[in-house]
Write an enzyme that holds these catalytic residues in place. Sequence first.
Site, PDB file in Angstrom:
ATOM      1  N   SER A   1      14.895  51.497 -26.979  1.00  0.00           N
ATOM      2  CA  SER A   1      15.785  52.595 -27.362  1.00  0.00           C
ATOM      3  C   SER A   1      14.924  53.832 -27.466  1.00  0.00           C
ATOM      4  CB  SER A   1      16.444  52.295 -28.714  1.00  0.00           C
ATOM      5  OG  SER A   1      17.042  53.455 -29.263  1.00  0.00           O
TER       6      SER A   1
ATOM      7  N   TYR B   1      15.383  49.902 -37.823  1.00  0.00           N
ATOM      8  CA  TYR B   1      15.680  49.949 -36.394  1.00  0.00           C
ATOM      9  C   TYR B   1      14.483  50.497 -35.618  1.00  0.00           C
ATOM     10  CZ  TYR B   1      18.469  50.577 -32.152  1.00  0.00           C
ATOM     11  OH  TYR B   1      18.954  50.502 -30.861  1.00  0.00           O
TER      12      TYR B   1
END
Length: 239
Positions: A139, A152
Amino acid sequence: MDINTKTAIITGASSGIGTAFSSALIEQGATVYGLARSTNKLKKIQEKLGKQFIPVTLDITDYKAVEQWIDNTFSEQNLPDILINNAGLGRFGEVDKLSVEDWESMIKTNLSGTFYMTRQLVPLMKENESVCHIINIASIAGKIGNPQLTGYNASKFGVRGFSEALFKEVRYDGIKVTCFYPGSIATDFFKQVDMDTHPNMMQPGDVADVLVNILQTPDNFLINDITMRPLNPKPPSEQ
């Protein structure tokens, strides 16, 4: 790589870019083992994509289950060509409010699951006479840290480091490794964090097109990482 007749494994195949990846590879003639925890969702995808999509109900955070499935599925007569470590989840919040459960869920799914799949499939890829390819979906959060994304960010930075080390480790075994760093994509991922998608986000099919292009590069040509973002990331309402 000529994708036609190749065998691919895609985790997180029951929705979002996992489904788009499956569709794109099948269109190119591949057989896809689509892995996810939801049997019903996988069966619906098979109804749409056909028999070249093989649904596999599997929790990638369960190492023994991963090992057993790979041992029962692959052999010298059925070697994998492509692994796409796509399964992931996000739980956002301030560090002192992020639960231990949410932290561990992200690390187990986003990072450990990638390791479990890769560790078991790399030996089989080494036996493959053709060049193989591992795609890890990180990501933009694997490159840039932001408040309320500590867990995350940690998991996706981990995927980044894992991918860079792995590509250097297996390149001489005829295995390519590419890490994707996408920005916002219009998928159900954002429902996990109570955010709405909007038209300016990237579309799953467009990301899948990039995947196909990278897989189809010549055997001695490697793109080891790629960042993709919306040109204009703001919702239309804010224009």
